[in-house]
Design a protein around this motif. Structure first.
Motif, PDB file in Angstrom:
ATOM      1  N   GLU A  24       0.814  -1.222   0.000  1.00 44.52           N
ATOM      2  CA  GLU A  24       0.000   0.000   0.000  1.00 44.52           C
ATOM      3  C   GLU A  24       0.847   1.271   0.000  1.00 44.52           C
ATOM      4  O   GLU A  24       0.576   2.212  -0.737  1.00 44.52           O
ATOM      5  CB  GLU A  24      -0.930  -0.014   1.218  1.00 44.52           C
ATOM      6  N   GLN A  25       1.889   1.308   0.842  1.00 43.97           N
ATOM      7  CA  GLN A  25       2.755   2.493   0.899  1.00 43.97           C
ATOM      8  C   GLN A  25       3.430   2.737  -0.448  1.00 43.97           C
ATOM      9  O   GLN A  25       3.583   3.878  -0.874  1.00 43.97           O
ATOM     10  CB  GLN A  25       3.823   2.333   1.977  1.00 43.97           C
ATOM     11  N   SER A  26       3.839   1.662  -1.118  1.00 48.65           N
ATOM     12  CA  SER A  26       4.461   1.806  -2.440  1.00 48.65           C
ATOM     13  C   SER A  26       3.497   2.462  -3.408  1.00 48.65           C
ATOM     14  O   SER A  26       3.888   3.318  -4.210  1.00 48.65           O
ATOM     15  CB  SER A  26       4.858   0.430  -3.006  1.00 48.65           C
ATOM     16  N   ASN A  27       2.245   2.059  -3.354  1.00 43.00           N
ATOM     17  CA  ASN A  27       1.247   2.603  -4.273  1.00 43.00           C
ATOM     18  C   ASN A  27       0.976   4.085  -4.023  1.00 43.00           C
ATOM     19  O   ASN A  27       0.748   4.833  -4.966  1.00 43.00           O
ATOM     20  CB  ASN A  27      -0.040   1.783  -4.210  1.00 43.00           C
ATOM     21  N   THR A  28       1.020   4.518  -2.759  1.00 42.91           N
ATOM     22  CA  THR A  28       0.790   5.936  -2.482  1.00 42.91           C
ATOM     23  C   THR A  28       1.970   6.790  -2.970  1.00 42.91           C
ATOM     24  O   THR A  28       1.815   7.979  -3.219  1.00 42.91           O
ATOM     25  CB  THR A  28       0.535   6.210  -0.986  1.00 42.91           C
ATOM     26  N   MET A  29       3.128   6.174  -3.145  1.00 37.87           N
ATOM     27  CA  MET A  29       4.319   6.894  -3.606  1.00 37.87           C
ATOM     28  C   MET A  29       4.284   7.177  -5.106  1.00 37.87           C
ATOM     29  O   MET A  29       5.002   8.056  -5.581  1.00 37.87           O
ATOM     30  CB  MET A  29       5.588   6.102  -3.267  1.00 37.87           C
ATOM     31  N   HIS A  30       3.455   6.461  -5.873  1.00 45.60           N
ATOM     32  CA  HIS A  30       3.435   6.645  -7.330  1.00 45.60           C
ATOM     33  C   HIS A  30       3.190   8.102  -7.713  1.00 45.60           C
ATOM     34  O   HIS A  30       3.917   8.669  -8.525  1.00 45.60           O
ATOM     35  CB  HIS A  30       2.390   5.742  -7.999  1.00 45.60           C
ATOM     36  N   ALA A  31       2.166   8.720  -7.120  1.00 43.78           N
ATOM     37  CA  ALA A  31       1.836  10.117  -7.443  1.00 43.78           C
ATOM     38  C   ALA A  31       2.949  11.063  -6.986  1.00 43.78           C
ATOM     39  O   ALA A  31       3.295  12.018  -7.683  1.00 43.78           O
ATOM     40  CB  ALA A  31       0.513  10.506  -6.798  1.00 43.78           C
ATOM     41  N   VAL A  32       3.520  10.782  -5.824  1.00 39.72           N
ATOM     42  CA  VAL A  32       4.612  11.603  -5.292  1.00 39.72           C
ATOM     43  C   VAL A  32       5.787  11.578  -6.271  1.00 39.72           C
ATOM     44  O   VAL A  32       6.366  12.615  -6.604  1.00 39.72           O
ATOM     45  CB  VAL A  32       5.055  11.092  -3.896  1.00 39.72           C
ATOM     46  N   LEU A  33       6.130  10.394  -6.753  1.00 33.64           N
ATOM     47  CA  LEU A  33       7.275  10.263  -7.653  1.00 33.64           C
ATOM     48  C   LEU A  33       7.013  10.924  -9.001  1.00 33.64           C
ATOM     49  O   LEU A  33       7.932  11.450  -9.627  1.00 33.64           O
ATOM     50  CB  LEU A  33       7.648   8.788  -7.819  1.00 33.64           C
TER      51      LEU A  33
END
Length: 98
Positions: A24-33
């Motif tokens: 889940e944390q990895s998925n929330t990072m997609h937009a940040v990246l």
């Protein structure tokens, strides 16, 4: 692994994001990246690496927690952290290595 050497042996900073689709944390990072990549333009590079498809590399770099973020410049790791980060923090850290 030789491809990995080519990825990180650049004069600009390269931000690696080790992630997994099931995390889940990895998925929330997609937009940040995406924001980080847009802010950097051609002054840096953001590369996402799926740990499930690159198990050997993840083991070699001792990736335990997800997401794990690393910054390489000229083939050397200059920064590493596990866990979520916000875009402004990452942009600030990357700008130190531009």
């Amino acid at each position: 692994m030789s491809k990995f050497g080519e990825l990180i042996d650049l004069k600009i900073p390269v931000l690696l994001d080790f992630y997994a689709d099931w995390n889940e944390q990895s998925n929330t990072m997609h937009a940040v990246l995406r924001d980080v990549a847009a802010a950097l333009g051609d002054k840096g590079k953001v590369i996402k690496i799926d740990v499930d498809k690159n198990k050997e590399l993840a083991q070699a770099l001792r990736v335990k927690g997800l997401p794990t973020l690393m910054i390489y410049k000229k083939g050397e790791m200059v920064w590493r952290q596990s866990g979520e980060q916000d875009a402004n923090t990452l942009i600030g850290i990357l700008k130190e290595y531009v």
